[in-house]
Design a protein around this motif. Structure first.
Motif, PDB file in Angstrom:
ATOM      1  N   ASN A 184     -86.225 102.846 -31.038  1.00  0.00           N
ATOM      2  CA  ASN A 184     -84.779 102.746 -30.821  1.00  0.00           C
ATOM      3  C   ASN A 184     -84.461 102.940 -29.344  1.00  0.00           C
ATOM      4  OD1 ASN A 184     -83.914 102.623 -33.661  1.00  0.00           O
ATOM      5  ND2 ASN A 184     -84.796 104.673 -33.752  1.00  0.00           N
ATOM      6  N   GLU A 185     -83.427 102.237 -28.879  1.00  0.00           N
ATOM      7  CA  GLU A 185     -82.938 102.443 -27.527  1.00  0.00           C
ATOM      8  C   GLU A 185     -82.126 103.744 -27.484  1.00  0.00           C
ATOM      9  OE1 GLU A 185     -83.545 100.911 -24.724  1.00  0.00           O
ATOM     10  OE2 GLU A 185     -84.811  99.415 -25.666  1.00  0.00           O
ATOM     11  N   SER A 186     -81.834 104.213 -26.290  1.00  0.00           N
ATOM     12  CA  SER A 186     -81.049 105.437 -26.123  1.00  0.00           C
ATOM     13  C   SER A 186     -79.647 105.268 -26.698  1.00  0.00           C
ATOM     14  CB  SER A 186     -80.935 105.788 -24.639  1.00  0.00           C
ATOM     15  OG  SER A 186     -82.191 106.053 -24.085  1.00  0.00           O
ATOM     16  N   CYS A 187     -79.091 106.376 -27.194  1.00  0.00           N
ATOM     17  CA  CYS A 187     -77.698 106.402 -27.622  1.00  0.00           C
ATOM     18  C   CYS A 187     -77.148 107.801 -27.389  1.00  0.00           C
ATOM     19  CB  CYS A 187     -77.539 105.973 -29.082  1.00  0.00           C
ATOM     20  SG  CYS A 187     -78.136 107.145 -30.291  1.00  0.00           S
ATOM     21  N   LEU A 188     -75.832 107.903 -27.359  1.00  0.00           N
ATOM     22  CA  LEU A 188     -75.161 109.186 -27.192  1.00  0.00           C
ATOM     23  C   LEU A 188     -74.448 109.543 -28.491  1.00  0.00           C
ATOM     24  CD1 LEU A 188     -73.534 108.921 -23.667  1.00  0.00           C
ATOM     25  CD2 LEU A 188     -74.965 110.782 -24.470  1.00  0.00           C
ATOM     26  N   VAL A 189     -74.662 110.752 -28.964  1.00  0.00           N
ATOM     27  CA  VAL A 189     -73.957 111.244 -30.146  1.00  0.00           C
ATOM     28  C   VAL A 189     -72.724 112.004 -29.656  1.00  0.00           C
ATOM     29  CG1 VAL A 189     -74.090 112.653 -32.237  1.00  0.00           C
ATOM     30  CG2 VAL A 189     -76.135 111.448 -31.413  1.00  0.00           C
ATOM     31  N   MET A 190     -71.566 111.653 -30.236  1.00  0.00           N
ATOM     32  CA  MET A 190     -70.304 112.259 -29.822  1.00  0.00           C
ATOM     33  C   MET A 190     -69.502 112.661 -31.051  1.00  0.00           C
ATOM     34  SD  MET A 190     -69.258 109.853 -26.570  1.00  0.00           S
ATOM     35  CE  MET A 190     -68.169 111.120 -25.918  1.00  0.00           C
ATOM     36  N   GLN A 191     -68.367 113.318 -30.819  1.00  0.00           N
ATOM     37  CA  GLN A 191     -67.423 113.647 -31.886  1.00  0.00           C
ATOM     38  C   GLN A 191     -66.040 113.151 -31.485  1.00  0.00           C
ATOM     39  OE1 GLN A 191     -67.831 117.925 -32.098  1.00  0.00           O
ATOM     40  NE2 GLN A 191     -69.021 117.771 -33.977  1.00  0.00           N
ATOM     41  N   ASP A 192     -65.284 112.696 -32.493  1.00  0.00           N
ATOM     42  CA  ASP A 192     -63.907 112.279 -32.228  1.00  0.00           C
ATOM     43  C   ASP A 192     -63.006 113.511 -32.160  1.00  0.00           C
ATOM     44  OD1 ASP A 192     -63.181 113.001 -34.870  1.00  0.00           O
ATOM     45  OD2 ASP A 192     -62.953 110.941 -35.539  1.00  0.00           O
ATOM     46  N   VAL A 193     -61.699 113.301 -32.129  1.00  0.00           N
ATOM     47  CA  VAL A 193     -60.744 114.391 -31.944  1.00  0.00           C
ATOM     48  C   VAL A 193     -60.680 115.370 -33.119  1.00  0.00           C
ATOM     49  CG1 VAL A 193     -59.314 113.156 -30.273  1.00  0.00           C
ATOM     50  CG2 VAL A 193     -58.832 112.916 -32.723  1.00  0.00           C
ATOM     51  N   GLU A 194     -61.283 115.031 -34.258  1.00  0.00           N
ATOM     52  CA  GLU A 194     -61.342 115.961 -35.390  1.00  0.00           C
ATOM     53  C   GLU A 194     -62.768 116.380 -35.726  1.00  0.00           C
ATOM     54  OE1 GLU A 194     -59.128 115.278 -38.950  1.00  0.00           O
ATOM     55  OE2 GLU A 194     -57.232 115.434 -37.877  1.00  0.00           O
ATOM     56  N   GLY A 195     -63.706 116.088 -34.834  1.00  0.00           N
ATOM     57  CA  GLY A 195     -65.072 116.548 -35.029  1.00  0.00           C
ATOM     58  C   GLY A 195     -65.969 115.626 -35.829  1.00  0.00           C
TER      59      GLY A 195
END
Length: 121
Positions: free
Chosen positions: A104-115
């Motif tokens: 897999n290529e790189s990715c960023l894990v994030m959270q929206d405004v409610e987690g």
């Protein structure tokens, strides 16, 4: 047999209009109260419904925001980091970078405004 022409993805949340506004900004969709709609009519409608309980565990389903398609290495990381900075300004939270692993290529894990987790891919 009838074929499905459109789908809607529905999210449980505490503040539907706030979350819909966030995702409209992320995706370039039109904000319509508790929903956001792809102005081109191609992408699915996203609907956000109020529920009394809060999020407890990791999402079973998440959105991948595809900003690095076709990019690899440092060029991909630069595109992910630039979009990450834009989304943090909208209220997102950066969790972690998953580096390319040969499959897999790189990715960023994030959270929206409610987690709710999502990936910049």
């Amino acid at each position: 047999m009838v074929s499905v022409k459109q789908i809607q993805v529905t999210f449980d949340c505490a503040e539907p209009e706030r979350v819909a506004r966030f995702w409209s900004e992320v995706l370039g969709y039109e904000h319509t109260g508790s929903a956001c709609v792809d102005p081109s009519g191609v992408g699915p409608r996203l609907y956000f419904q109020r529920v009394p309980e809060g999020k407890v565990v990791k999402n079973r389903l998440h959105i991948d925001v595809r900003v690095g398609t076709g990019l690899v290495g440092e060029e991909r990381l630069a595109a992910l980091e630039a979009e990450c900075a834009r989304l943090i300004a909208l209220g997102a939270v950066r969790l972690r970078l998953l580096r390319a692993d040969g499959v897999n290529e790189s990715c960023l894990v994030m959270q929206d405004v409610e987690g709710n987790e999502f990936c910049l891919d």
